[in-house]
Design a protein around this motif. Sequence first.
Motif, mmCIF file in Angstrom:
data_model
loop_
_atom_site.group_PDB
_atom_site.id
_atom_site.type_symbol
_atom_site.label_atom_id
_atom_site.label_comp_id
_atom_site.label_asym_id
_atom_site.label_seq_id
_atom_site.Cartn_x
_atom_site.Cartn_y
_atom_site.Cartn_z
ATOM 1 N N TRP A 139 60.206 -50.069 14.447
ATOM 2 C CA TRP A 139 59.100 -50.170 15.383
ATOM 3 C C TRP A 139 59.285 -51.322 16.360
ATOM 4 O O TRP A 139 59.741 -52.404 15.990
ATOM 5 N N GLU B 248 54.895 -53.478 19.899
ATOM 6 C CA GLU B 248 53.730 -52.686 20.300
ATOM 7 C C GLU B 248 53.468 -51.553 19.304
ATOM 8 O O GLU B 248 52.309 -51.267 18.979
ATOM 9 N N GLN B 249 54.527 -50.923 18.831
ATOM 10 C CA GLN B 249 54.366 -49.858 17.837
ATOM 11 C C GLN B 249 53.851 -50.415 16.509
ATOM 12 O O GLN B 249 53.033 -49.781 15.843
ATOM 13 N N GLN C 214 50.229 -50.816 16.812
ATOM 14 C CA GLN C 214 49.556 -49.521 16.644
ATOM 15 C C GLN C 214 49.464 -49.152 15.169
ATOM 16 O O GLN C 214 48.435 -48.632 14.716
ATOM 17 N N ARG C 215 50.536 -49.397 14.416
ATOM 18 C CA ARG C 215 50.510 -49.123 12.971
ATOM 19 C C ARG C 215 49.457 -49.996 12.290
ATOM 20 O O ARG C 215 48.716 -49.526 11.446
#
Length: 156
Positions: A80, A83-84, A87-88
Amino acid sequence: MKAKLIAVGERAPRWVAEGYAEYQKRLSHWLPLELVEVEPGLRGKGRDAVRATADEGARVLAALPRNACVVALDGRGKPWSSEQLAQRLEHWRGQGRDLAFLIGGPEGHAPEVLARADETWSLGPLTLPHMLVRLVAAEQLYRAAALLANHPYHRA
């Protein structure tokens, strides 16, 4: 929501412990993060590395909080972006469960640990010392929480 970083290995070098403590402190109001150190399996001449990994795995599984969302750090996991990961983290918050991030020993995680994991996270293709992974994971969790809070720490 609280989180545990369950890591195989004991007695991190001072610079790792100090760095980890800094990010743990910064995270405290967004995501309380507790380090749980698990005794490594016995390795060396005449010792079975598979057995050592299995022993570590049993101790890691025993340290898991009840009903936690389990994320194993593993080189074959999802790499990830920051930013990902944010989100997680937002997704995990929405589940209302505590989190457990797992760092294995020299041979990685026991198959039983990977089977228990809800997700796997890779810090990338580099091989990192496992003690350093503690610090990198804590920093990235802080960065993700800062992103969600619109804090200026992340300036990408």
